[in-house]
Write a protein that holds these residues in place. Sequence first.
Motif, mmCIF file in Angstrom:
data_model
loop_
_atom_site.group_PDB
_atom_site.id
_atom_site.type_symbol
_atom_site.label_atom_id
_atom_site.label_comp_id
_atom_site.label_asym_id
_atom_site.label_seq_id
_atom_site.Cartn_x
_atom_site.Cartn_y
_atom_site.Cartn_z
ATOM 1 N N ARG B 167 0.889 -0.656 0.302
ATOM 2 C CA ARG B 167 -0.369 -0.269 0.146
ATOM 3 C C ARG B 167 0.830 0.925 -0.334
ATOM 4 O O ARG B 167 1.037 2.151 -0.460
ATOM 5 N N VAL B 170 1.724 2.413 -3.451
ATOM 6 C CA VAL B 170 0.923 2.558 -4.566
ATOM 7 C C VAL B 170 0.735 3.475 -4.083
ATOM 8 O O VAL B 170 0.800 4.756 -4.810
ATOM 9 N N ARG B 173 3.551 6.097 -5.461
ATOM 10 C CA ARG B 173 3.382 6.153 -7.035
ATOM 11 C C ARG B 173 2.395 6.910 -7.260
ATOM 12 O O ARG B 173 2.865 7.923 -8.468
ATOM 13 N N GLU B 177 2.331 10.877 -9.162
ATOM 14 C CA GLU B 177 1.235 11.313 -10.507
ATOM 15 C C GLU B 177 0.741 12.341 -10.281
ATOM 16 O O GLU B 177 -0.045 13.752 -10.507
ATOM 17 N N ASN B 178 -0.028 12.768 -8.644
ATOM 18 C CA ASN B 178 -0.952 13.786 -8.621
ATOM 19 C C ASN B 178 -1.195 13.290 -6.947
ATOM 20 O O ASN B 178 -2.363 13.188 -5.877
ATOM 21 N N LEU B 181 -4.140 15.579 -5.083
ATOM 22 C CA LEU B 181 -5.396 14.215 -5.338
ATOM 23 C C LEU B 181 -4.737 13.417 -4.069
ATOM 24 O O LEU B 181 -6.104 12.695 -3.005
ATOM 25 N N LEU B 185 -7.046 12.498 -0.450
ATOM 26 C CA LEU B 185 -6.953 11.579 -0.217
ATOM 27 C C LEU B 185 -6.634 11.183 0.954
ATOM 28 O O LEU B 185 -6.779 9.782 1.625
ATOM 29 N N ILE B 187 -3.505 10.743 1.700
ATOM 30 C CA ILE B 187 -1.941 10.239 2.039
ATOM 31 C C ILE B 187 -1.162 11.340 2.130
ATOM 32 O O ILE B 187 -1.518 12.666 1.720
ATOM 33 N N PHE C 91 -6.505 8.262 -10.676
ATOM 34 C CA PHE C 91 -4.603 8.241 -10.982
ATOM 35 C C PHE C 91 -4.643 7.476 -12.036
ATOM 36 O O PHE C 91 -4.617 6.254 -11.926
ATOM 37 N N GLY C 93 -1.753 6.228 -13.752
ATOM 38 C CA GLY C 93 -0.258 5.474 -14.474
ATOM 39 C C GLY C 93 -1.406 3.736 -13.603
ATOM 40 O O GLY C 93 -0.662 3.136 -13.318
ATOM 41 N N LEU C 94 -1.662 4.307 -11.995
ATOM 42 C CA LEU C 94 -2.130 3.485 -11.408
ATOM 43 C C LEU C 94 -3.288 2.296 -12.700
ATOM 44 O O LEU C 94 -3.932 2.893 -12.824
ATOM 45 N N GLU C 98 -5.354 -0.702 -8.019
ATOM 46 C CA GLU C 98 -4.940 0.202 -7.225
ATOM 47 C C GLU C 98 -5.211 1.751 -6.235
ATOM 48 O O GLU C 98 -5.159 2.794 -5.511
ATOM 49 N N LEU C 101 -8.422 0.567 -3.351
ATOM 50 C CA LEU C 101 -7.298 1.050 -2.894
ATOM 51 C C LEU C 101 -7.102 2.128 -1.470
ATOM 52 O O LEU C 101 -7.074 1.915 0.032
ATOM 53 N N LEU C 102 -6.630 2.798 -2.723
ATOM 54 C CA LEU C 102 -6.138 4.355 -2.162
ATOM 55 C C LEU C 102 -7.348 4.708 -1.295
ATOM 56 O O LEU C 102 -7.196 6.253 -0.964
ATOM 57 N N ALA C 103 -8.075 4.642 -1.821
ATOM 58 C CA ALA C 103 -9.592 5.732 -1.643
ATOM 59 C C ALA C 103 -9.553 5.265 -0.952
ATOM 60 O O ALA C 103 -10.755 5.901 -0.050
ATOM 61 N N GLY C 107 -6.994 -0.044 4.139
ATOM 62 C CA GLY C 107 -6.687 -0.247 2.722
ATOM 63 C C GLY C 107 -7.468 -1.804 3.110
ATOM 64 O O GLY C 107 -7.299 -3.255 2.276
#
Lengths: 360, 297, 235
Positions: B167, B170, B173, B177-178, B181, B185, B187, C91, C93-94, C98, C101-103, C107
Motif C-alpha cells: 500500500r 501504491v 506512485r 502522479e498527482n 489528489l 485522499l 496520503i 491516478f 498510471g495506476l 490500486e 485501494l487508495l480511496a 486498506g
Amino acid sequence: MRGVEVLSFLVSTAVLYSVYLILASSMEIEYGELGLPSFAKAAFFALGAFAVGALTVRLGALLTGVALEGEFKLVSYRYATLISASVARNPALGLALFAVPLLVALPLAVLMGLAASYPALRLREDHLAIALIAFSESVRVVARNYEPLVGGTFGAGVVDFLAWLRSPWKELALLAVALAMGFGAWLVEYRISTSPLGRVLRAVRDDEVAAQAYGKDVARLRAQILALGSAMAAVAGVLYAFYAGTVNPDDFTVSRTFIVVLMVVVGGRGNPFGPPVGAAVYLLLDRGITLVKHYIPVPFDVNYLSYILMGLLLILLLLKRPGGIVPERPLLTLRRALPQRGSAAAPQQRGAEGGGPAGT
Amino acid sequence: MLDVLVGALVYSNLLALLAIGLSLMLLTCRVSNFAHGDVVTTGLYAAYTASVLLRVSPYACIPFALLAGGLVSLLSFLLVFDPLRRAGGGPVTLMVASMAVGIIIRYSLHAYADVMQRTLGVYTRQFVLSDFELQLAGLRVPGVLPLSSLTAAVLLVSLYVLLYRTRLGVAMRAAIENPQLAESLGIDVKRVFAIGWFLSGALAGAAGVFLPFRVISDPDVGWSMLLPAFASVVVGGIGSLAGSVAGAYVVGFSELLLSYLLATLGVSTAYRPLISFAAIVATLLLRPKGLSSLWSR
Amino acid sequence: MSLLLEVRGLHAGYGKIKVLSGVSLTVGEREVLAVVGPNGSGKSTLLKAIFGLCTVYSGSVLFKGVDITGLPPHKRSLMGLGYLPQVGNTFEGLTVRENLLLALHDGSKLEEGIGKVAELMPELGGLLDRRVRTLSGGERQMVALAMVLLRNPSLVMFDEPTAALAPRVARRVIERIAALRDELGVSVILVEQNARAALEASDRALLLVSGQPRFFGGSSELLGERDLVKTYLGL
C-alpha cells in the motif's frame, strides 16, 4: 618587500575578481535575465584559456624564429620562459601574443555558443542543463587526454605578455587590463539588463509563449545571447590564463560553473548589480578564509571549510532570500505608471513590491 | 576480455543502484540531484570506517552504508529540497541547490577523510581495498562480481515489491502522479516522498561499498559516477524506473566494451567517459523518451 | 430537515486573486444543490473553497455542525465530504484496483470495498487490473466516482462531471448523479454547465455571477425567474 607582497595580493585578487565578474556577467545575461541554464560555462571559459595555452608558446616560437623541439607537454614551460625573455626586449611581440589568442577564441566561442542554442530550443530547461554539463565535461576529458592541445594533465606554459615592464608597473598594467575587461563586460551586462532588450529577455524567461505571441523571435534571441555570453566567458579564459601563467584542463570542471552560478544567485538573478556583488561575496569568503586559515584550529585542511560555507550560503539564500542579496526590481514602467493612476492603493502596492522577494 | 566483462557487470550494477534513486528523486521533487554521487561516497566511507573499527570485511558493513546514505539523502530532502519544492522552486533552481548540497557533502567527506586517516591510521585517499577471489565455473572472478550483483538484485527487487505490491508503494506512485489528489485522499505526501528519498540514498550508499574494490577511491570518487548515472536515467527514459535500470546496463556495458574496442584500435581508454556524455546529449536530442519508448506509448 | 453543510459569507480565491465574495449557502441531508452560472463565475472555486484547496480570506464553512474552515483536505474527506474534481480525479498510471485501494481509509477492507463497487457499478468489475490510462473517458469518471463513494461520504461535490460528454449522455449522467441521493442517501452539490438539466434534477439552486450569489433557493423557482435565467444561463 612587504609592499610588493601586498601589491601582488591586491593585484591577484583584483584580477581574479575581474575574471569572475566577466563570467558572472555572462551567466547573468544567460541565466539571470533569459533563464537559460548555460551550464557549460566552464567549457567556454576553458576555450579562451586553451587558446592562450595552445598558441602563445607556438606562435611566440614562430615569431622569434625558435624551433620547438620535443613533446609539447614536456617543453612548453621551458619555451614559455624563453619567449618571455624575448618579449622583455620586444613589447610588440607581447601585445601580439595577447591579441592573437583573443582573436582566435572569440569567433570560436561565438560559433560554439550558436551551436549550444540548438539544444536550447529543443530541451526542457533542466535537461538542457544536464546536456550542457555533459558537453562541458567532454571538453575537459578531451583536453586532459589529448596532450598536443594544452599538454594534457601536464598543462601548458603561457608566455608573460607583459615581460617588457618592470615590477610594480607590470602588476599595475595587468591590473588595468583586467579591470578594463571586467568592468567592460559588466557594462555590457548592465546596458542589456536596463535596456528594452533586458525587458524582452526577462519576458521570455517568465513566459516564453506569451513573449512569442507578442512577436519576439525567441530562437534568434537565444542564439544571440548564447553567442554573446560564450564570447564573454572566452575573454575571461584568456585573462585567467595570462594571469595564472599556466593552463591546466582540470581547472575547468563543473565546480567552476557552479561557482559562477552561485555568484549570480547569491548576487541576485535579474538585477544588473548581482554579478559584481556575487563575485565580491565569493572572493571575500574564499580569500578571507585563505588569510585566516592559520588561525582556525581544525584537524583538516581549512580550504574544505570554505567550500562547505559556500554551499551553505547558497542554500540559505535560496531558502530565505531567493531573490539574492540585490533582488530583481520590478519593471520600471510599472513603477512609473502606478503613482500616475493616483489611486489610494498605489503606495501600498509599491510597499508590497519592495518588501517581497522578486517573483520567479 | 573476461576482465572487461566483469568490470562492465560490476559497474552496471552500481550504476543501476544510483540511477533508480536519481529517477525516484526526479519523479518526487523534479530535481536532477547532483548530490547523489556524493551520497555514494558517504556510503563508501561509512562502510570503510565500520570495517576498520569492527575489523570485518567492508562487505559485512553494507547495512552501515545503507543507513548513512539513506540518512544523508533524507536530511537533504527534509532540509533543502522539500522546502524549496513547496516554495515553488523550478527544476533548475533545485538542481543548483543540489550542486550546493553535493559540495557540502563532498568537502565534509574530504574533511572527514583527514580526520579518519589521523585517528584510525588507515589510508583514506587514493586507496583500493583487496578483494577475495572465487572459482566460478572454472573461472577465477573477484568477489565483488557476485556480491555486487546479488546486492543490486536484492535491493532492486525489494524496491519493486515495495512499489508495486504494498500500500505504501501504491501511495508513493500515486503521490508522484498527482500529489494534490493523493493529499485529498489522506496520503501524507511529504512522509511518502521522504521514504522514497531515504530509499534512494540507501541504494546509492550501498553502491559505495563496492567502489574501492574496483577503482582508486577518495572523497571525489562518487561524484565521478554521477554523470554516467544520469546517462543511465536519460538513456532509459526520464521518468521511467524500469528504464533507469535497463539504461544502467546499456550505459555500463557500452562504456566498457566500446572503450575496450577503441583501445584495440589505439585510442586511450581515458576517453571512456565521453561515451556516456555523448549518450546523454544524443538521447536527449534524438530520442528523448529513451529506452522506455520501447515498451510504453 | 437538518443542515449538513453551511457556508457563511465566504470570500475566497487564489493568493492575491479574489474570486468569490460573500457566498452563503446551505445543504440539507438528502438534498441535491445545483450551482450554475456563466463561465468564470467561480463555481469550481466554490467547491475548492469548501474542500480546502484555495485561499479563504473570510467567512466560514461548517460541515455537520463543525467549523472546518482551517482543516486540511484529507481531514475533511475523513469527515465524509467527497469531492470529484473535473480533471485529475484518478491516478491514471495506476490500475483500477490500486485506485480503489487508495480511496479506502482502511486498506484491509479492499475486497469488501470492491464488492460494493461491483454492486453499484457492475461495469467496473471486469476492469480492476487495467490501468486507468487505458480506459475510456466515461469509465474513468466511473472509477473516480467509485473512489469517492468508497469513502462513505455524506455529501459529494461534483465539478462539471459532464464537461467532456455529448449533451444527450450528459443529461443521463446528471440524472444518474441525482439518483445517488435515493440509492445511497447522500447529499450532492453539482456544478454544471448544462443548467437546464441540472436545475431539473436538483432540489435547490445557487446562481453565481462574477463570484457573487444572485439567487439561492428552490430550483424550480430559479427556472421561473425568466430574466435571470435568460440573462445568465441563456435558457
